[in-house]
Design a protein around this motif. Structure first.
Motif, PDB file in Angstrom:
ATOM      1  N   GLY A   1       0.822  -1.206   0.000  1.00  0.00           N
ATOM      2  CA  GLY A   1       0.000   0.000   0.000  1.00  0.00           C
ATOM      3  C   GLY A   1       0.852   1.249   0.000  1.00  0.00           C
ATOM      4  N   ASN A   2       0.238   2.364   0.342  1.00  0.00           N
ATOM      5  CA  ASN A   2       0.932   3.653   0.308  1.00  0.00           C
ATOM      6  C   ASN A   2       1.629   3.893   1.640  1.00  0.00           C
ATOM      7  OD1 ASN A   2       1.827   6.185  -0.316  1.00  0.00           O
ATOM      8  ND2 ASN A   2      -0.125   7.178   0.104  1.00  0.00           N
ATOM      9  N   TRP A   3       2.860   3.379   1.756  1.00  0.00           N
ATOM     10  CA  TRP A   3       3.639   3.602   2.970  1.00  0.00           C
ATOM     11  C   TRP A   3       4.297   4.974   2.975  1.00  0.00           C
ATOM     12  CZ3 TRP A   3       4.605  -1.331   0.564  1.00  0.00           C
ATOM     13  CH2 TRP A   3       4.143  -2.431   1.290  1.00  0.00           C
ATOM     14  N   LEU A   4       4.422   5.586   1.813  1.00  0.00           N
ATOM     15  CA  LEU A   4       5.345   6.700   1.676  1.00  0.00           C
ATOM     16  C   LEU A   4       4.810   8.001   2.256  1.00  0.00           C
ATOM     17  CD1 LEU A   4       6.603   5.956  -1.942  1.00  0.00           C
ATOM     18  CD2 LEU A   4       7.711   5.391   0.213  1.00  0.00           C
ATOM     19  N   HIS A   5       5.664   8.672   2.996  1.00  0.00           N
ATOM     20  CA  HIS A   5       5.348   9.986   3.530  1.00  0.00           C
ATOM     21  C   HIS A   5       5.522  11.035   2.431  1.00  0.00           C
ATOM     22  CE1 HIS A   5       6.631   8.509   7.812  1.00  0.00           C
ATOM     23  NE2 HIS A   5       5.671   7.797   7.295  1.00  0.00           N
ATOM     24  N   ASP A   6       4.979  12.225   2.666  1.00  0.00           N
ATOM     25  CA  ASP A   6       5.169  13.349   1.748  1.00  0.00           C
ATOM     26  C   ASP A   6       6.422  14.103   2.163  1.00  0.00           C
ATOM     27  OD1 ASP A   6       4.887  16.087   0.591  1.00  0.00           O
ATOM     28  OD2 ASP A   6       3.013  15.248  -0.156  1.00  0.00           O
ATOM     29  N   SER A   7       7.236  14.471   1.188  1.00  0.00           N
ATOM     30  CA  SER A   7       8.505  15.145   1.481  1.00  0.00           C
ATOM     31  C   SER A   7       8.335  16.624   1.800  1.00  0.00           C
ATOM     32  CB  SER A   7       9.453  15.014   0.285  1.00  0.00           C
ATOM     33  OG  SER A   7       8.952  15.752  -0.808  1.00  0.00           O
ATOM     34  N   GLY A   8       7.177  17.179   1.482  1.00  0.00           N
ATOM     35  CA  GLY A   8       6.981  18.606   1.646  1.00  0.00           C
ATOM     36  C   GLY A   8       7.340  19.413   0.417  1.00  0.00           C
ATOM     37  N   LEU A   9       7.871  18.750  -0.617  1.00  0.00           N
ATOM     38  CA  LEU A   9       8.176  19.438  -1.870  1.00  0.00           C
ATOM     39  C   LEU A   9       6.892  19.862  -2.575  1.00  0.00           C
ATOM     40  CD1 LEU A   9      11.005  17.353  -3.592  1.00  0.00           C
ATOM     41  CD2 LEU A   9      11.151  19.725  -2.872  1.00  0.00           C
ATOM     42  N   GLN A  10       6.904  21.043  -3.136  1.00  0.00           N
ATOM     43  CA  GLN A  10       5.809  21.480  -3.981  1.00  0.00           C
ATOM     44  C   GLN A  10       5.998  20.901  -5.390  1.00  0.00           C
ATOM     45  OE1 GLN A  10       3.200  23.203  -2.689  1.00  0.00           O
ATOM     46  NE2 GLN A  10       4.307  22.874  -0.765  1.00  0.00           N
ATOM     47  N   PRO A  11       4.929  20.782  -6.182  1.00  0.00           N
ATOM     48  CA  PRO A  11       5.068  20.257  -7.541  1.00  0.00           C
ATOM     49  C   PRO A  11       6.122  21.028  -8.329  1.00  0.00           C
ATOM     50  CG  PRO A  11       2.760  20.426  -6.965  1.00  0.00           C
ATOM     51  CD  PRO A  11       3.527  21.080  -5.840  1.00  0.00           C
ATOM     52  N   ASN A  12       7.009  20.278  -8.974  1.00  0.00           N
ATOM     53  CA  ASN A  12       8.076  20.822  -9.822  1.00  0.00           C
ATOM     54  C   ASN A  12       9.121  21.639  -9.059  1.00  0.00           C
ATOM     55  OD1 ASN A  12       6.853  19.735 -12.172  1.00  0.00           O
ATOM     56  ND2 ASN A  12       5.439  21.483 -12.192  1.00  0.00           N
ATOM     57  N   GLN A  13       9.065  21.588  -7.737  1.00  0.00           N
ATOM     58  CA  GLN A  13      10.070  22.314  -6.952  1.00  0.00           C
ATOM     59  C   GLN A  13      11.403  21.576  -7.020  1.00  0.00           C
ATOM     60  OE1 GLN A  13       9.005  22.776  -2.856  1.00  0.00           O
ATOM     61  NE2 GLN A  13      10.910  23.798  -2.277  1.00  0.00           N
ATOM     62  N   GLU A  14      12.477  22.309  -7.214  1.00  0.00           N
ATOM     63  CA  GLU A  14      13.804  21.723  -7.312  1.00  0.00           C
ATOM     64  C   GLU A  14      14.689  22.233  -6.176  1.00  0.00           C
ATOM     65  OE1 GLU A  14      14.769  19.432  -9.338  1.00  0.00           O
ATOM     66  OE2 GLU A  14      12.920  19.355 -10.529  1.00  0.00           O
ATOM     67  N   PRO A  15      15.739  21.485  -5.821  1.00  0.00           N
ATOM     68  CA  PRO A  15      16.691  21.985  -4.833  1.00  0.00           C
ATOM     69  C   PRO A  15      17.354  23.281  -5.324  1.00  0.00           C
ATOM     70  CG  PRO A  15      17.087  19.661  -5.324  1.00  0.00           C
ATOM     71  CD  PRO A  15      16.105  20.182  -6.338  1.00  0.00           C
ATOM     72  N   VAL A  16      17.922  24.023  -4.404  1.00  0.00           N
ATOM     73  CA  VAL A  16      18.627  25.255  -4.751  1.00  0.00           C
ATOM     74  C   VAL A  16      20.117  24.969  -4.641  1.00  0.00           C
ATOM     75  CG1 VAL A  16      18.897  27.709  -4.226  1.00  0.00           C
ATOM     76  CG2 VAL A  16      16.711  26.561  -3.774  1.00  0.00           C
ATOM     77  N   PRO A  17      20.797  24.659  -5.759  1.00  0.00           N
ATOM     78  CA  PRO A  17      22.200  24.223  -5.702  1.00  0.00           C
ATOM     79  C   PRO A  17      23.124  25.203  -5.004  1.00  0.00           C
ATOM     80  CG  PRO A  17      21.268  23.801  -7.870  1.00  0.00           C
ATOM     81  CD  PRO A  17      20.267  24.634  -7.135  1.00  0.00           C
ATOM     82  N   LEU A  18      22.961  26.506  -5.263  1.00  0.00           N
ATOM     83  CA  LEU A  18      23.863  27.480  -4.662  1.00  0.00           C
ATOM     84  C   LEU A  18      23.708  27.510  -3.148  1.00  0.00           C
ATOM     85  CD1 LEU A  18      23.707  30.473  -7.174  1.00  0.00           C
ATOM     86  CD2 LEU A  18      25.584  28.846  -6.824  1.00  0.00           C
ATOM     87  N   MET A  19      22.476  27.399  -2.668  1.00  0.00           N
ATOM     88  CA  MET A  19      22.249  27.395  -1.225  1.00  0.00           C
ATOM     89  C   MET A  19      22.880  26.165  -0.582  1.00  0.00           C
ATOM     90  SD  MET A  19      18.638  27.495   0.861  1.00  0.00           S
ATOM     91  CE  MET A  19      18.169  29.028   0.034  1.00  0.00           C
ATOM     92  N   ILE A  20      22.725  25.008  -1.229  1.00  0.00           N
ATOM     93  CA  ILE A  20      23.310  23.772  -0.710  1.00  0.00           C
ATOM     94  C   ILE A  20      24.827  23.895  -0.646  1.00  0.00           C
ATOM     95  CG2 ILE A  20      23.643  21.311  -1.179  1.00  0.00           C
ATOM     96  CD1 ILE A  20      20.836  21.390  -2.510  1.00  0.00           C
ATOM     97  N   ARG A  21      25.420  24.409  -1.721  1.00  0.00           N
ATOM     98  CA  ARG A  21      26.876  24.563  -1.748  1.00  0.00           C
ATOM     99  C   ARG A  21      27.337  25.589  -0.734  1.00  0.00           C
ATOM    100  NH1 ARG A  21      31.308  24.137  -1.174  1.00  0.00           N
ATOM    101  NH2 ARG A  21      33.051  23.869  -2.633  1.00  0.00           N
ATOM    102  N   ASP A  22      26.594  26.690  -0.589  1.00  0.00           N
ATOM    103  CA  ASP A  22      26.961  27.714   0.392  1.00  0.00           C
ATOM    104  C   ASP A  22      26.913  27.158   1.814  1.00  0.00           C
ATOM    105  OD1 ASP A  22      27.363  29.548  -1.583  1.00  0.00           O
ATOM    106  OD2 ASP A  22      25.455  30.598  -1.309  1.00  0.00           O
ATOM    107  N   ASN A  23      25.902  26.369   2.122  1.00  0.00           N
ATOM    108  CA  ASN A  23      25.811  25.762   3.455  1.00  0.00           C
ATOM    109  C   ASN A  23      26.997  24.838   3.719  1.00  0.00           C
ATOM    110  OD1 ASN A  23      23.427  27.084   4.017  1.00  0.00           O
ATOM    111  ND2 ASN A  23      22.120  25.343   3.531  1.00  0.00           N
ATOM    112  N   TYR A  24      27.382  24.078   2.696  1.00  0.00           N
ATOM    113  CA  TYR A  24      28.540  23.195   2.851  1.00  0.00           C
ATOM    114  C   TYR A  24      29.813  24.019   3.071  1.00  0.00           C
ATOM    115  CZ  TYR A  24      31.822  19.379   2.090  1.00  0.00           C
ATOM    116  OH  TYR A  24      32.828  18.454   2.247  1.00  0.00           O
ATOM    117  N   HIS A  25      29.946  25.110   2.342  1.00  0.00           N
ATOM    118  CA  HIS A  25      31.105  25.984   2.505  1.00  0.00           C
ATOM    119  C   HIS A  25      31.195  26.502   3.940  1.00  0.00           C
ATOM    120  CE1 HIS A  25      34.046  29.153   1.824  1.00  0.00           C
ATOM    121  NE2 HIS A  25      33.183  30.033   2.324  1.00  0.00           N
ATOM    122  N   LEU A  26      30.085  26.949   4.484  1.00  0.00           N
ATOM    123  CA  LEU A  26      30.069  27.450   5.861  1.00  0.00           C
ATOM    124  C   LEU A  26      30.426  26.353   6.853  1.00  0.00           C
ATOM    125  CD1 LEU A  26      26.837  29.649   5.713  1.00  0.00           C
ATOM    126  CD2 LEU A  26      29.209  30.470   5.813  1.00  0.00           C
TER     127      LEU A  26
END
Length: 344
Positions: A70-95
């Motif tokens: 059945g449907n075990w899967l939780h919702d990730s909270g992503l909106q339709p067609n929402q993509e990660p923000v690469p610069l933010m991810i890289r900036d967080n790693y830099h910090l």
């Protein structure tokens, strides 16, 4: 929905279904509570933030999928067609890298493990079982597991690192660290050799508290998919009734945490930009059919109804270079990312 674990041990030709047919898995406070218990363990990085779970083995079968898919899967909270923000991810790693590295240079730590996560959207329904079978096919040398509980959600991992395996009084653990792309003639640099030695020394010190009857073999180069690692194997004798205490001493090892261990553990919890949850915890069958095979949860992702969250990390030493460490996490995420991209 019932809790379950689908798992395939390294080099085995079949997979195993372990299912709890009613109720939620048992929640434990610490690894020491695993003494004398049987089931499938789902342990987080930090037992104070997420529960340490034990799935009761009501049903154990070979090469079967859960009947009620059945449907075990939780919702990730992503909106339709929402993509990660690469610069933010890289900036967080830099910090994070700058912060971690400064404390290494100051001598506060000899090693720290810096990790990150990446949330990816999906344009179609996710088939977790198809992903599991694809991972089994692509990575025959590692432990592959798809596990679900209401408390943890759905996780898929493909990990080469044994935390504890064995039965009776005969046991094994490994010191695994250092990462490079796999090739026929891997040449390890000083940073990777030193990082692996830190882990091996730590494990030796922990085993000495429990037994004098152990031996170390290695290090040697092992392959895990497209990656190579340095690994030392430890074989030792220990009374079965004490394995919970040993797990409490070992977890988390410096391979996923740092040194000195407790100080590094607290520093990571306070300073990483994300919550590791069950990444860098451990999973596997505990005294199921009188055998234990527990693996550190690496190369893993959470699976949601509309996406995935991938996790990866790497050991940081004084002479670590940020871009090289970032690229190492990218390569490690490819273990799961390649499976997803071939599935969408």
């Amino acid at each position: 929905m019932s809790a379950f674990a689908l798992f395939r041990l390294p080099y085995e030709q079949h997979y195993t279904l372990l299912e709890q047919v009613s109720g939620d898995p048992l929640e434990l406070v610490s690894c020491t509570e695993l003494n004398g218990r049987t089931g499938f363990v789902v342990a987080p990085f930090d037992c104070d933030k997420q529960p340490l779970l034990l799935i009761r083995p009501d049903k154990v079968a070979i090469d079967m999928l859960p009947e009620n898919q059945g449907n075990w899967l939780h919702d990730s909270g992503l909106q339709p067609n929402q993509e990660p923000v690469p610069l933010m991810i890289r900036d967080n790693y830099h910090l994070d890298f700058a912060n971690f590295h400064a404390h290494l240079m100051n001598g506060d730590f000899t090693k720290l493990v810096l990790s990150r996560s990446l949330l990816m959207g999906s344009q179609k329904a996710v088939s977790a079982f198809e992903l599991f079978l694809k991972v089994c096919e692509r990575y025959p040398r590692v432990f592959v597991c798809l596990v679900y509980t209401t408390q943890s959600g759905m996780w898929l991992t493909a990990t080469p690192e044994i935390l504890l395996a064995g039965s009776g009084e005969e046991w094994q653990t490994v010191a695994l660290a250092g990462t490079m792309p796999y090739e026929d003639d891997v040449r390890w640099n000083d940073k990777n050799i030193q990082e692996q030695r830190y882990v091996a020394t730590y494990i030796t010190e922990q085993l000495e508290q429990f037994t004098s009857d152990f031996k170390e073999e290695g290090p040697k180069t092992i392959r895990a998919g497209h990656l190579a690692h340095l690994r030392s194997d430890f074989h030792f004798r220990l009374e079965e009734k004490r394995i919970g205490e040993l797990l409490q001493a070992l977890h988390p090892t410096p391979a996923v945490c740092g040194l000195p261990k407790q100080e590094a553990f607290r520093f990571i919890l306070q300073n990483e930009h994300h919550d590791r949850r069950y990444y860098s915890g451990f999973m596997g069958p505990l005294m199921v059919e009188n055998k234990t095979s527990l693996f550190v949860t690496l190369r893993c992702m959470e699976i949601f109804s509309n996406g995935y969250r991938l996790y990866a990390g790497g050991g940081i030493l004084k002479d670590s270079i940020e871009e090289q460490e970032w690229q190492e996490t990218e390569i490690k995420m490819d273990t799961m990312r390649n499976i997803i991209n071939n599935n969408v």
